[in-house]
Design a protein around this motif. Structure first.
Motif: not given
Length: 106
Positions: A11, A19, A16, A90-91, A97-98, A94-95
């Motif tokens: 991130h 985040r 980011r 989670g990371a 999703l990003l 999330d990546s």
């Protein structure tokens, strides 16, 4: 590739930072706690035993004792270890999703 480096590093590389820090800072805190609370006391005890002459100054014997202490510390890592695992998962999630937003230029 950055998922192997640590949670939040990818991130931060993508710009980011906030985040990434949400994942990276708690992970560093948990790892710091692990070293400070779980690894340091047995290693200091091992050092004290060496200084007192209770343990021979043999590199192999010292390495075997240190390895046993590290193994015991890893077996009782507890909730902070679970938190690091959850932050890592989670990371990564999330990546993913990003990724579409990054391709669109958002």
């Amino acid at each position: 590739m950055n998922a192997l480096g640590g949670p939040g590093l990818g991130h931060i590389m993508l710009g980011r930072r906030r985040r990434g820090c949400l994942f990276l800072l708690p992970t560093l805190a948990c790892l710091g706690w692990f070293f400070w609370a779980r690894l340091l006391p047995p290693m200091l005890e091992l050092s004290d035993r060496l200084n007192a002459g209770l343990l021979p100054f043999d590199p192999l014997a010292i390495a075997l004792h240190a390895r046993a202490e590290v193994y015991l510390a890893l077996r009782r890592i507890g909730p902070p270890g679970l938190l690091v695992a959850l932050l890592w998962i989670g990371a990564i999630a999330d990546s993913f999703l990003l990724a579409p937003a990054q391709k669109r230029g958002e």
